[in-house]
Write a protein that holds these residues in place. Structure first.
Motif, PDB file in Angstrom:
ATOM      1  N   LEU A 134       0.809  -0.968  -0.428  1.00 45.13           N
ATOM      2  CA  LEU A 134      -0.048   0.230  -0.093  1.00 45.13           C
ATOM      3  C   LEU A 134       1.055   1.278  -0.077  1.00 45.13           C
ATOM      4  O   LEU A 134       0.673   2.329  -0.738  1.00 45.13           O
ATOM      5  CB  LEU A 134      -0.996  -0.210   1.430  1.00 45.13           C
ATOM      6  CG  LEU A 134      -1.621   1.541   1.619  1.00 45.13           C
ATOM      7  CD1 LEU A 134      -3.180   1.025   0.460  1.00 45.13           C
ATOM      8  CD2 LEU A 134      -2.983   0.830   2.807  1.00 45.13           C
ATOM      9  N   VAL A 135       2.110   1.059   0.683  1.00 46.65           N
ATOM     10  CA  VAL A 135       3.014   2.615   0.472  1.00 46.65           C
ATOM     11  C   VAL A 135       3.204   2.674  -0.433  1.00 46.65           C
ATOM     12  O   VAL A 135       3.501   4.033  -1.052  1.00 46.65           O
ATOM     13  CB  VAL A 135       3.487   2.320   1.771  1.00 46.65           C
ATOM     14  CG1 VAL A 135       4.642   3.486   1.549  1.00 46.65           C
ATOM     15  CG2 VAL A 135       3.147   2.257   3.331  1.00 46.65           C
ATOM     16  N   ARG A 136       4.334   1.388  -0.936  1.00 45.93           N
ATOM     17  CA  ARG A 136       4.713   1.098  -2.459  1.00 45.93           C
ATOM     18  C   ARG A 136       4.269   2.103  -3.616  1.00 45.93           C
ATOM     19  O   ARG A 136       4.111   2.472  -4.334  1.00 45.93           O
ATOM     20  CB  ARG A 136       5.607   0.831  -1.872  1.00 45.93           C
ATOM     21  CG  ARG A 136       6.471   0.252  -1.515  1.00 45.93           C
ATOM     22  CD  ARG A 136       8.208  -1.202  -1.903  1.00 45.93           C
ATOM     23  NE  ARG A 136       6.907  -2.596  -1.860  1.00 45.93           N
ATOM     24  CZ  ARG A 136       6.589  -3.127  -0.944  1.00 45.93           C
ATOM     25  NH1 ARG A 136       7.235  -2.998   0.091  1.00 45.93           N
ATOM     26  NH2 ARG A 136       6.176  -5.134  -1.158  1.00 45.93           N
ATOM     27  N   GLY A 137       2.562   1.454  -3.511  1.00 41.75           N
ATOM     28  CA  GLY A 137       1.809   2.038  -4.893  1.00 41.75           C
ATOM     29  C   GLY A 137       0.890   2.655  -5.177  1.00 41.75           C
ATOM     30  O   GLY A 137       0.509   3.026  -5.464  1.00 41.75           O
ATOM     31  N   LEU A 138       1.000   2.955  -3.472  1.00 40.49           N
ATOM     32  CA  LEU A 138      -0.198   4.501  -3.316  1.00 40.49           C
ATOM     33  C   LEU A 138       0.568   5.317  -2.183  1.00 40.49           C
ATOM     34  O   LEU A 138       0.426   6.292  -2.477  1.00 40.49           O
ATOM     35  CB  LEU A 138      -1.342   3.483  -3.383  1.00 40.49           C
ATOM     36  CG  LEU A 138      -3.020   4.848  -2.315  1.00 40.49           C
ATOM     37  CD1 LEU A 138      -2.703   5.839  -4.284  1.00 40.49           C
ATOM     38  CD2 LEU A 138      -3.586   4.140  -2.490  1.00 40.49           C
ATOM     39  N   ILE A 139      -0.073   4.814  -1.015  1.00 44.64           N
ATOM     40  CA  ILE A 139       1.245   5.862  -0.254  1.00 44.64           C
ATOM     41  C   ILE A 139       2.121   6.701  -0.237  1.00 44.64           C
ATOM     42  O   ILE A 139       1.528   7.814   0.533  1.00 44.64           O
ATOM     43  CB  ILE A 139       0.407   5.453   1.514  1.00 44.64           C
ATOM     44  CG1 ILE A 139      -0.910   4.631   2.153  1.00 44.64           C
ATOM     45  CG2 ILE A 139       1.467   6.155   2.736  1.00 44.64           C
ATOM     46  CD1 ILE A 139      -0.866   4.567   2.875  1.00 44.64           C
ATOM     47  N   HIS A 140       2.775   6.191  -0.631  1.00 43.96           N
ATOM     48  CA  HIS A 140       3.847   7.414  -0.935  1.00 43.96           C
ATOM     49  C   HIS A 140       3.554   8.214  -1.500  1.00 43.96           C
ATOM     50  O   HIS A 140       4.448   9.668  -1.639  1.00 43.96           O
ATOM     51  CB  HIS A 140       4.878   6.048  -1.479  1.00 43.96           C
ATOM     52  CG  HIS A 140       4.879   6.651  -3.284  1.00 43.96           C
ATOM     53  ND1 HIS A 140       4.113   5.343  -4.077  1.00 43.96           N
ATOM     54  CD2 HIS A 140       5.309   7.094  -4.492  1.00 43.96           C
ATOM     55  CE1 HIS A 140       3.701   5.566  -5.270  1.00 43.96           C
ATOM     56  NE2 HIS A 140       4.489   6.877  -5.052  1.00 43.96           N
ATOM     57  N   GLU A 141       2.308   9.099  -2.265  1.00 46.87           N
ATOM     58  CA  GLU A 141       2.550   9.614  -2.948  1.00 46.87           C
ATOM     59  C   GLU A 141       0.959  10.716  -2.718  1.00 46.87           C
ATOM     60  O   GLU A 141       0.165  11.460  -3.433  1.00 46.87           O
ATOM     61  CB  GLU A 141       1.873   9.554  -4.506  1.00 46.87           C
ATOM     62  CG  GLU A 141       1.033   8.844  -5.337  1.00 46.87           C
ATOM     63  CD  GLU A 141       0.898   8.708  -6.063  1.00 46.87           C
ATOM     64  OE1 GLU A 141       1.681   9.209  -7.287  1.00 46.87           O
ATOM     65  OE2 GLU A 141      -0.297   8.060  -7.088  1.00 46.87           O
ATOM     66  N   VAL A 142       1.115   9.774  -1.269  1.00 51.61           N
ATOM     67  CA  VAL A 142      -0.121  10.569  -0.625  1.00 51.61           C
ATOM     68  C   VAL A 142      -0.014  11.231   0.616  1.00 51.61           C
ATOM     69  O   VAL A 142       0.506  10.744   1.256  1.00 51.61           O
ATOM     70  CB  VAL A 142      -1.797   9.354   0.028  1.00 51.61           C
ATOM     71  CG1 VAL A 142      -2.778   9.904   0.519  1.00 51.61           C
ATOM     72  CG2 VAL A 142      -2.019   8.633  -1.225  1.00 51.61           C
ATOM     73  N   ALA A 143      -1.166  12.615   1.452  1.00 49.90           N
ATOM     74  CA  ALA A 143      -0.504  13.114   2.040  1.00 49.90           C
ATOM     75  C   ALA A 143      -1.188  12.633   3.430  1.00 49.90           C
ATOM     76  O   ALA A 143      -2.014  13.302   4.717  1.00 49.90           O
ATOM     77  CB  ALA A 143      -1.154  15.104   1.987  1.00 49.90           C
ATOM     78  N   SER A 144      -0.829  11.041   3.973  1.00 50.44           N
ATOM     79  CA  SER A 144      -1.487  10.142   5.084  1.00 50.44           C
ATOM     80  C   SER A 144      -0.785  10.673   6.105  1.00 50.44           C
ATOM     81  O   SER A 144       0.513  11.714   6.444  1.00 50.44           O
ATOM     82  CB  SER A 144      -0.457   8.871   3.987  1.00 50.44           C
ATOM     83  OG  SER A 144      -1.006   7.871   5.606  1.00 50.44           O
ATOM     84  N   LEU A 145      -1.613  11.151   7.033  1.00 47.64           N
ATOM     85  CA  LEU A 145      -1.490  11.228   8.437  1.00 47.64           C
ATOM     86  C   LEU A 145      -1.803  10.131   9.299  1.00 47.64           C
ATOM     87  O   LEU A 145      -1.912  10.615  10.345  1.00 47.64           O
ATOM     88  CB  LEU A 145      -2.594  12.668   8.865  1.00 47.64           C
ATOM     89  CG  LEU A 145      -2.244  13.700   8.103  1.00 47.64           C
ATOM     90  CD1 LEU A 145      -3.790  14.152   8.746  1.00 47.64           C
ATOM     91  CD2 LEU A 145      -0.512  14.595   8.400  1.00 47.64           C
ATOM     92  N   GLY A 146      -1.713   8.951   8.999  1.00 48.17           N
ATOM     93  CA  GLY A 146      -1.362   7.839   9.662  1.00 48.17           C
ATOM     94  C   GLY A 146      -2.960   7.464  10.413  1.00 48.17           C
ATOM     95  O   GLY A 146      -3.923   7.818   9.242  1.00 48.17           O
ATOM     96  N   ALA A 147      -3.282   6.452  10.817  1.00 40.69           N
ATOM     97  CA  ALA A 147      -4.887   5.260  10.978  1.00 40.69           C
ATOM     98  C   ALA A 147      -4.847   5.739  12.945  1.00 40.69           C
ATOM     99  O   ALA A 147      -3.392   4.751  13.200  1.00 40.69           O
ATOM    100  CB  ALA A 147      -4.938   4.476  10.715  1.00 40.69           C
ATOM    101  N   ALA A 148      -6.025   5.276  13.140  1.00 42.82           N
ATOM    102  CA  ALA A 148      -6.492   5.480  14.043  1.00 42.82           C
ATOM    103  C   ALA A 148      -6.340   4.148  14.948  1.00 42.82           C
ATOM    104  O   ALA A 148      -6.421   3.211  15.880  1.00 42.82           O
ATOM    105  CB  ALA A 148      -7.050   6.032  15.471  1.00 42.82           C
ATOM    106  N   GLY A 149      -6.304   2.468  13.953  1.00 42.34           N
ATOM    107  CA  GLY A 149      -6.890   1.126  13.510  1.00 42.34           C
ATOM    108  C   GLY A 149      -7.832   0.628  12.245  1.00 42.34           C
ATOM    109  O   GLY A 149      -7.338   1.918  11.674  1.00 42.34           O
TER     110      GLY A 149
END
Lengths: 149, 149
Positions: free
Chosen positions: A67-82
């Motif tokens: 997910l990180v390599r395929g998408l999140i590396h270009e998303v302004a992600s702030l994490g997740a709570a669960g």
């Protein structure tokens, strides 16, 4: 960079694939989940699984990597709570080739923080026979475009 | 060896503790969750977390390690089909000392397989200030004593 406003319900992202090897299954499990059917091929053969299988934490972590390599590396992600749900649907075995997919279930602006919101997601992983091995539902925090104004 | 019949609702098991180091946080995240706030101390300082934090998959895997070493190594465990809920309640940071605890929420014999059943569990992890950092609810498959008759 993609922000929350760039996502919409029903979008599907293919996350690529990865082949998992016996040595990596055993190494991960020795550190984090040393149950016999994850670390000992002989004991695994005698178990209800009939052979070595990956720790579910390993499978989940592999999905996150995709997910990180395929998408999140270009998303302004702030994490997740669960996670709201996680299912290990089929055992993952040495030399399985896993393919990841993300489906957007919805987006919502935060009422507390004007600069962010949540993306509700369905994550799936399939093996080389197309069988689903992992399902995850969760909401990720993502920055809004307003955060860069 | 403990079987399903050896567990009952309300039992609490202390699973020991473990200190997590920056290098391990970064190594895990480089492989499985390479978001800036997990792998890059400088970017992490500028993030909403104010410093490096562990991947939630790492935190969950650490809990699983404690659970296996602290309890499951002597339980007739058959794995699990998923998690019903997982919450990352507080960030886990370098040099945090994490303490794990398992509470039995219930036990149930399988109606499909006479030799096993499920143990419904609440898993928790706390940091050195006693703050909860992780909560997990799930059902584990456990062999019944009948399976060894």
């Amino acid at each position: 960079m993609r922000y929350l406003e760039d996502f919409s319900e029903g979008q599907v992202f293919e996350l690529g694939e990865e082949t998992i090897r016996e040595q990596e299954i055993v190494d991960f499990a020795r550190r984090f989940d040393a149950q016999p059917f994850h670390v000992d091929p002989e004991a695994a053969r005698r178990s209800i699984y009939g052979g070595l299988i990956a720790s579910g934490w390993h499978t989940g972590s592999l999905f996150m990597g995709m997910l990180v390599r395929g998408l999140i590396h270009e998303v302004a992600s702030l994490g997740a709570a669960g996670l709201d749900e996680l299912r290990w649907l089929k055992p993952v075995r040495p030399d399985d080739t896993l393919r990841g997919r993300l489906t957007v279930l919805g987006t919502r602006f935060s009422t507390k923080h004007a600069d962010r919101g949540s993306l509700t997601c369905l994550g799936e992983m399939f093996n080389q026979r197309g069988e689903p091995v992992l399902l995850i539902r969760w909401s990720a925090m993502i920055a809004r475009k307003v955060s860069i104004r």
